[in-house]
Design a protein around this motif. Structure first.
Motif, PDB file in Angstrom:
ATOM      1  N   GLN A   1      21.239 -15.544 -13.965  1.00  0.00           N
ATOM      2  CA  GLN A   1      22.605 -15.024 -13.840  1.00  0.00           C
ATOM      3  C   GLN A   1      23.085 -14.984 -12.393  1.00  0.00           C
ATOM      4  OE1 GLN A   1      22.215 -11.318 -15.945  1.00  0.00           O
ATOM      5  NE2 GLN A   1      22.444 -12.306 -17.927  1.00  0.00           N
ATOM      6  N   CYS A   2      22.236 -15.404 -11.458  1.00  0.00           N
ATOM      7  CA  CYS A   2      22.593 -15.397 -10.041  1.00  0.00           C
ATOM      8  C   CYS A   2      23.520 -16.567  -9.733  1.00  0.00           C
ATOM      9  CB  CYS A   2      21.338 -15.493  -9.178  1.00  0.00           C
ATOM     10  SG  CYS A   2      21.678 -15.579  -7.413  1.00  0.00           S
ATOM     11  N   ALA A   3      24.619 -16.278  -9.072  1.00  0.00           N
ATOM     12  CA  ALA A   3      25.573 -17.326  -8.703  1.00  0.00           C
ATOM     13  C   ALA A   3      24.949 -18.319  -7.730  1.00  0.00           C
ATOM     14  CB  ALA A   3      26.819 -16.705  -8.087  1.00  0.00           C
ATOM     15  N   GLY A   4      23.998 -17.844  -6.930  1.00  0.00           N
ATOM     16  CA  GLY A   4      23.364 -18.712  -5.943  1.00  0.00           C
ATOM     17  C   GLY A   4      22.254 -19.579  -6.499  1.00  0.00           C
ATOM     18  N   THR A   5      21.829 -19.337  -7.743  1.00  0.00           N
ATOM     19  CA  THR A   5      20.733 -20.105  -8.336  1.00  0.00           C
ATOM     20  C   THR A   5      21.037 -21.600  -8.335  1.00  0.00           C
ATOM     21  OG1 THR A   5      20.099 -18.256  -9.733  1.00  0.00           O
ATOM     22  CG2 THR A   5      19.314 -20.403 -10.399  1.00  0.00           C
ATOM     23  N   HIS A   6      22.247 -21.945  -8.639  1.00  0.00           N
ATOM     24  CA  HIS A   6      22.620 -23.358  -8.734  1.00  0.00           C
ATOM     25  C   HIS A   6      23.015 -23.947  -7.377  1.00  0.00           C
ATOM     26  CE1 HIS A   6      22.408 -22.676 -12.991  1.00  0.00           C
ATOM     27  NE2 HIS A   6      23.268 -21.691 -12.882  1.00  0.00           N
ATOM     28  N   ASP A   7      23.430 -23.073  -6.469  1.00  0.00           N
ATOM     29  CA  ASP A   7      23.890 -23.535  -5.166  1.00  0.00           C
ATOM     30  C   ASP A   7      22.831 -23.414  -4.074  1.00  0.00           C
ATOM     31  OD1 ASP A   7      26.349 -23.886  -6.402  1.00  0.00           O
ATOM     32  OD2 ASP A   7      27.040 -21.893  -5.835  1.00  0.00           O
ATOM     33  N   GLY A   8      21.658 -22.900  -4.404  1.00  0.00           N
ATOM     34  CA  GLY A   8      20.617 -22.721  -3.402  1.00  0.00           C
ATOM     35  C   GLY A   8      20.708 -21.367  -2.723  1.00  0.00           C
ATOM     36  N   SER A   9      20.274 -20.329  -3.410  1.00  0.00           N
ATOM     37  CA  SER A   9      20.338 -18.980  -2.861  1.00  0.00           C
ATOM     38  C   SER A   9      19.349 -18.819  -1.707  1.00  0.00           C
ATOM     39  CB  SER A   9      20.026 -17.960  -3.953  1.00  0.00           C
ATOM     40  OG  SER A   9      18.768 -18.239  -4.523  1.00  0.00           O
ATOM     41  N   GLU A  10      19.639 -17.875  -0.841  1.00  0.00           N
ATOM     42  CA  GLU A  10      18.763 -17.591   0.290  1.00  0.00           C
ATOM     43  C   GLU A  10      17.880 -16.393  -0.053  1.00  0.00           C
ATOM     44  OE1 GLU A  10      18.912 -16.309   5.004  1.00  0.00           O
ATOM     45  OE2 GLU A  10      20.760 -16.383   3.844  1.00  0.00           O
ATOM     46  N   LEU A  11      16.579 -16.536   0.177  1.00  0.00           N
ATOM     47  CA  LEU A  11      15.645 -15.443  -0.033  1.00  0.00           C
ATOM     48  C   LEU A  11      15.283 -14.864   1.325  1.00  0.00           C
ATOM     49  CD1 LEU A  11      13.387 -17.198  -2.658  1.00  0.00           C
ATOM     50  CD2 LEU A  11      15.069 -15.419  -3.104  1.00  0.00           C
ATOM     51  N   VAL A  12      15.335 -13.523   1.422  1.00  0.00           N
ATOM     52  CA  VAL A  12      15.037 -12.845   2.683  1.00  0.00           C
ATOM     53  C   VAL A  12      13.843 -11.927   2.481  1.00  0.00           C
ATOM     54  CG1 VAL A  12      17.392 -12.982   3.569  1.00  0.00           C
ATOM     55  CG2 VAL A  12      16.716 -11.019   2.178  1.00  0.00           C
ATOM     56  N   GLU A  13      13.100 -11.667   3.558  1.00  0.00           N
ATOM     57  CA  GLU A  13      11.960 -10.759   3.473  1.00  0.00           C
ATOM     58  C   GLU A  13      12.453  -9.380   3.068  1.00  0.00           C
ATOM     59  OE1 GLU A  13       8.729  -9.263   6.591  1.00  0.00           O
ATOM     60  OE2 GLU A  13       8.554 -11.388   6.044  1.00  0.00           O
ATOM     61  N   TYR A  14      11.651  -8.696   2.263  1.00  0.00           N
ATOM     62  CA  TYR A  14      12.061  -7.409   1.693  1.00  0.00           C
ATOM     63  C   TYR A  14      10.862  -6.473   1.653  1.00  0.00           C
ATOM     64  CZ  TYR A  14      13.893  -4.093  -1.758  1.00  0.00           C
ATOM     65  OH  TYR A  14      14.301  -2.964  -2.410  1.00  0.00           O
ATOM     66  N   LEU A  15      11.048  -5.229   2.088  1.00  0.00           N
ATOM     67  CA  LEU A  15      10.028  -4.200   1.973  1.00  0.00           C
ATOM     68  C   LEU A  15      10.390  -3.304   0.789  1.00  0.00           C
ATOM     69  CD1 LEU A  15       9.482  -3.226   5.714  1.00  0.00           C
ATOM     70  CD2 LEU A  15       8.075  -4.707   4.281  1.00  0.00           C
ATOM     71  N   PHE A  16       9.478  -3.191  -0.153  1.00  0.00           N
ATOM     72  CA  PHE A  16       9.723  -2.447  -1.381  1.00  0.00           C
ATOM     73  C   PHE A  16       9.676  -0.937  -1.148  1.00  0.00           C
ATOM     74  CE2 PHE A  16       8.983  -6.558  -3.028  1.00  0.00           C
ATOM     75  CZ  PHE A  16       9.559  -6.594  -4.280  1.00  0.00           C
ATOM     76  N   SER A  17      10.277  -0.208  -2.082  1.00  0.00           N
ATOM     77  CA  SER A  17      10.225   1.247  -2.034  1.00  0.00           C
ATOM     78  C   SER A  17       8.777   1.701  -2.227  1.00  0.00           C
ATOM     79  CB  SER A  17      11.139   1.856  -3.096  1.00  0.00           C
ATOM     80  OG  SER A  17      10.780   1.413  -4.383  1.00  0.00           O
ATOM     81  N   THR A  18       8.493   2.924  -1.909  1.00  0.00           N
ATOM     82  CA  THR A  18       7.111   3.407  -1.871  1.00  0.00           C
ATOM     83  C   THR A  18       6.731   4.299  -3.045  1.00  0.00           C
ATOM     84  OG1 THR A  18       7.754   5.329  -0.541  1.00  0.00           O
ATOM     85  CG2 THR A  18       7.095   3.323   0.646  1.00  0.00           C
ATOM     86  N   ARG A  19       7.678   4.650  -3.888  1.00  0.00           N
ATOM     87  CA  ARG A  19       7.397   5.559  -5.000  1.00  0.00           C
ATOM     88  C   ARG A  19       7.839   4.981  -6.330  1.00  0.00           C
ATOM     89  NH1 ARG A  19       7.446  11.678  -4.109  1.00  0.00           N
ATOM     90  NH2 ARG A  19       6.373  11.838  -2.123  1.00  0.00           N
ATOM     91  N   GLY A  20       7.151   5.427  -7.369  1.00  0.00           N
ATOM     92  CA  GLY A  20       7.507   5.017  -8.712  1.00  0.00           C
ATOM     93  C   GLY A  20       6.855   5.942  -9.721  1.00  0.00           C
ATOM     94  N   ARG A  21       6.904   5.530 -10.974  1.00  0.00           N
ATOM     95  CA  ARG A  21       6.294   6.308 -12.063  1.00  0.00           C
ATOM     96  C   ARG A  21       5.365   5.401 -12.858  1.00  0.00           C
ATOM     97  NH1 ARG A  21       8.212  11.314 -12.706  1.00  0.00           N
ATOM     98  NH2 ARG A  21      10.116  11.812 -11.592  1.00  0.00           N
ATOM     99  N   ILE A  22       4.253   5.984 -13.288  1.00  0.00           N
ATOM    100  CA  ILE A  22       3.270   5.208 -14.056  1.00  0.00           C
ATOM    101  C   ILE A  22       3.907   4.746 -15.361  1.00  0.00           C
ATOM    102  CG2 ILE A  22       1.085   5.288 -15.306  1.00  0.00           C
ATOM    103  CD1 ILE A  22       0.007   7.110 -13.124  1.00  0.00           C
ATOM    104  N   TRP A  23       3.852   3.446 -15.577  1.00  0.00           N
ATOM    105  CA  TRP A  23       4.376   2.809 -16.773  1.00  0.00           C
ATOM    106  C   TRP A  23       3.243   2.605 -17.786  1.00  0.00           C
ATOM    107  CZ3 TRP A  23       3.903  -2.407 -18.572  1.00  0.00           C
ATOM    108  CH2 TRP A  23       4.882  -2.799 -19.502  1.00  0.00           C
ATOM    109  N   SER A  24       2.042   2.295 -17.258  1.00  0.00           N
ATOM    110  CA  SER A  24       0.844   2.116 -18.076  1.00  0.00           C
ATOM    111  C   SER A  24      -0.371   2.199 -17.149  1.00  0.00           C
ATOM    112  CB  SER A  24       0.873   0.752 -18.769  1.00  0.00           C
ATOM    113  OG  SER A  24      -0.241   0.587 -19.620  1.00  0.00           O
ATOM    114  N   TYR A  25      -1.542   2.434 -17.714  1.00  0.00           N
ATOM    115  CA  TYR A  25      -2.757   2.509 -16.902  1.00  0.00           C
ATOM    116  C   TYR A  25      -3.978   2.242 -17.766  1.00  0.00           C
ATOM    117  CZ  TYR A  25      -2.862   7.202 -18.927  1.00  0.00           C
ATOM    118  OH  TYR A  25      -2.859   8.259 -19.803  1.00  0.00           O
TER     119      TYR A  25
END
Length: 148
Positions: free
Chosen positions: A46-70
């Motif tokens: 669904q990304c508009a840039g998928t067909h035109d060549g989107s730019e990927l940039v370095e990303y630092l993820f968030s540090t917290r979440g909730r257990i989904w499974s274990y």
């Protein structure tokens, strides 16, 4: 003398500023995050840039979440995984990151069992030792329960 700490998997996480963060990429057009890093193109159809060549940039993820499974890992994984000898069972958790709403798998800090965890429990990233050799402690990100 304390051994040098080295990431077991290069460039998947950082703790340089004292806070553990997973390193990935994010599409500049639609914001879709990728872990580990995606270096080709955005895979979001669904990304508009998928067909035109989107730019990927370095990303630092968030540090917290909730257990989904274990689950507990009671067998020694095959190579190339490196573990202590003798093998010590450990717990893994699939955690949904709050900000990105994506699930990341990782070990849980040593000393906890599946009886200590619950689906929905809040956790945060930390660093733990995967294995040691003569030269260094080889580290990975791990999940640690926190108070909400």
């Amino acid at each position: 003398m304390q051994k040098e700490q080295r990431p077991a998997v290069a460039d998947w996480f950082t703790a340089d500023d004292g806070q553990v963060r997973l390193k990935g990429t994010r599409c500049n057009d639609c914001g879709t995050p990728y872990f580990p890093k995606n270096t080709l193109a955005c895979r979001n159809p669904q990304c508009a840039g998928t067909h035109d060549g989107s730019e990927l940039v370095e990303y630092l993820f968030s540090t917290r979440g909730r257990i989904w499974s274990y689950a507990d890992a009671r067998y020694k994984p095959p190579a190339p995984y490196v573990s202590d000898d003798p093998f010590v069972p450990y717990v893994v958790a699939a955690v949904e990151l709050e900000a990105e709403q994506m699930v990341i798998l990782g070990q849980v800090v040593r000393g906890l069992t599946v009886d200590d965890l619950a689906v929905g429990m809040p956790v945060e990233l930390t660093v733990g030792t995967l294995y040691e050799d003569e030269d260094a402690e080889h580290t990975v990100w791990m999940w640690r329960p926190v108070n909400d």
